[in-house]
Design a protein around this motif. Structure first.
Motif, PDB file in Angstrom:
ATOM      1  N   THR A 108       1.065  -1.295  -0.069  1.00  0.00           N
ATOM      2  CA  THR A 108       0.212  -0.007   0.261  1.00  0.00           C
ATOM      3  C   THR A 108       0.845   1.258  -0.127  1.00  0.00           C
ATOM      4  O   THR A 108       2.105   1.335   0.255  1.00  0.00           O
ATOM      5  CB  THR A 108      -1.230   0.036   0.757  1.00  0.00           C
ATOM      6  OG1 THR A 108      -0.196   0.347   2.901  1.00  0.00           O
ATOM      7  CG2 THR A 108      -1.920  -1.440   1.654  1.00  0.00           C
ATOM      8  N   THR A 109       0.307   2.083   0.213  1.00  0.00           N
ATOM      9  CA  THR A 109       0.833   3.531  -0.111  1.00  0.00           C
ATOM     10  C   THR A 109       1.158   4.630   1.314  1.00  0.00           C
ATOM     11  O   THR A 109       1.562   5.167   1.366  1.00  0.00           O
ATOM     12  CB  THR A 109       0.443   4.579  -1.299  1.00  0.00           C
ATOM     13  OG1 THR A 109      -0.693   5.284  -0.579  1.00  0.00           O
ATOM     14  CG2 THR A 109      -0.005   4.209  -2.392  1.00  0.00           C
ATOM     15  N   LYS A 111       2.436   5.641   5.756  1.00  0.00           N
ATOM     16  CA  LYS A 111       3.831   4.712   5.601  1.00  0.00           C
ATOM     17  C   LYS A 111       4.010   4.447   7.332  1.00  0.00           C
ATOM     18  O   LYS A 111       2.985   4.390   7.481  1.00  0.00           O
ATOM     19  CB  LYS A 111       3.906   7.019   6.416  1.00  0.00           C
ATOM     20  CG  LYS A 111       3.905   7.193   4.993  1.00  0.00           C
ATOM     21  CD  LYS A 111       5.019   8.103   3.868  1.00  0.00           C
ATOM     22  CE  LYS A 111       4.989   8.529   3.015  1.00  0.00           C
ATOM     23  NZ  LYS A 111       5.596   8.479   2.249  1.00  0.00           N
TER      24      LYS A 111
END
Length: 371
Positions: A108-109, A111
């Motif tokens: 996924t993107t 953090k």
């Protein structure tokens, strides 16, 4: 719009890392940062001390269901939650959460912030987990350590851009849970009213050095008078240490309480707190004792020298040295002026550098740095 953080913890009891998690959630401004706590439920375990402690603090706990101890379903759940709930950050505490944080980072993107609270050597399995944990954290956007001393043990620890330090913190006004109407503990555990009381707290595992402290009791000089040791905690080494105390003829001087939900009751009776560890991160117990105005004698391991300046706000001794530990204890007990200085300077040190506000501000800077 508030930043959304998925905080995953594998804790099942309330140790130092769990206390830190509760502090962050309770003291972070939810209008700016929304921390949502996730932990695990297994087929055979439906509640834990950690979950009960969270409920007592009115902290919602979301469950990740691990059936038959399989990691595959956990990965699927986390990936789905990250995408559907729109989390900006996944923050992990412990080996299993690190594993999940790694997959969230890859697929996924989101953090990833990986907390590393220190390592133990309880058995081969735990040692292997620590090794894998150390490898996977290299992919985190930020790895958060609790002491600068940990940098030497973490792969890539010299990278001060990615690897940051957030010291543990303590609530200066209420460092430890204490009973509202605690009975006189000295009477209940057989400690004379006029005896000097040493207290230590922690797991009974090899790195905590409980065996070293029991040996040190045998080296205390007669000049210190009647000294009793109270050990608060439990763990795999407890029976061995109890047998050691019996063999040394210290049955009446060394008192084993087991786990306590109100350890402040014991520290309130202490003339001194002693930490005999062979390794540490930043020990919460030392911070809690100092915040309560109790003089501390500790081994100079891990991040302890980042808390204590020897001779100024506490006494530092070498690890795995019972005679040296006994000399440090005797030195402070026999010098009331030194003991009082440690009390005063200890409180000041905790207020200045180890408050919850300092830690929460540091975490906010970590989030801002990766977004």
């Amino acid at each position: 719009m508030a930043l959304k953080v998925m905080l995953i913890s594998a804790a099942d009891h309330v140790s130092g890392p769990a206390k830190g998690i509760f502090q962050l959630i309770e003291h972070t401004d939810r209008s700016e940062i929304e921390l949502e706590l996730f932990t695990f439920e297994y087929n055979d375990i439906h509640d834990t001390l950690f979950r009960r402690a969270a409920r007592d603090r009115n902290i919602p706990v979301h469950l990740l269901f691990q059936r038959n101890r399989s990691y595959v379903s956990l990965v699927r759940q986390v990936l789905s939650l990250v995408r559907e709930e729109g989390f900006d950050i996944v923050q992990t505490h412990g080996f299993k959460p690190t594993f999940l944080g790694f997959f969230a980072r890859v697929f996924t993107t989101v953090k990833w912030v990986c907390f590393m609270h220190g390592t133990t050597r309880e058995n081969l399995k735990v040692t292997l987990y620590n090794l894998v944990d150390n490898i996977l954290q290299r992919w985190a956007h930020r790895t958060v350590l609790v002491s600068n001393a940990q940098r030497k043990k973490i792969w890539g620890g010299k990278d001060r851009g990615r690897v940051v330090v957030l010291h543990n913190a303590v609530d200066v006004l209420e460092p430890l849970a204490t009973s509202k109407d605690a009975p006189p503990l000295r009477d209940s555990i057989g400690v004379p009213r006029d005896a000097t009381v040493l207290v230590t707290m922690g797991r009974f595992s090899p790195e905590k050095g409980m065996d070293v402290l029991v040996k040190a009791m045998g080296y205390l000089p007669e000049q210190v008078g009647d000294v009793h040791l109270i050990i608060v905690g439990d763990g795999q080494e407890r029976q061995n240490v109890e047998a050691q105390a019996r063999a040394a003829g210290l049955d009446e001087q060394v008192h084993f309480t087991g786990f306590s939900e109100t350890p402040g009751d014991y520290l309130a009776e202490a003339d001194m707190f002693v930490l005999p560890s062979r390794s540490e991160g930043i020990p919460n117990a030392v911070l809690e004792a100092m915040a309560m105005g109790i003089p501390v004698v500790s081994t100079a391991v891990g991040g302890v020298p980042e808390i204590i300046e020897d001779g100024v706000n506490g006494c530092l001794v070498s690890a795995d040295d019972p005679q040296g530990l006994a000399r440090g204890i005797a030195k402070v007990l026999m010098d009331p002026a030194l003991s009082q200085r440690f009390r005063n300077e200890g409180i000041k040190r905790v207020k200045d550098a180890f408050s919850i506000e300092v830690r929460v501000s540091g975490l906010k800077r970590v989030y801002e740095g990766i977004l």
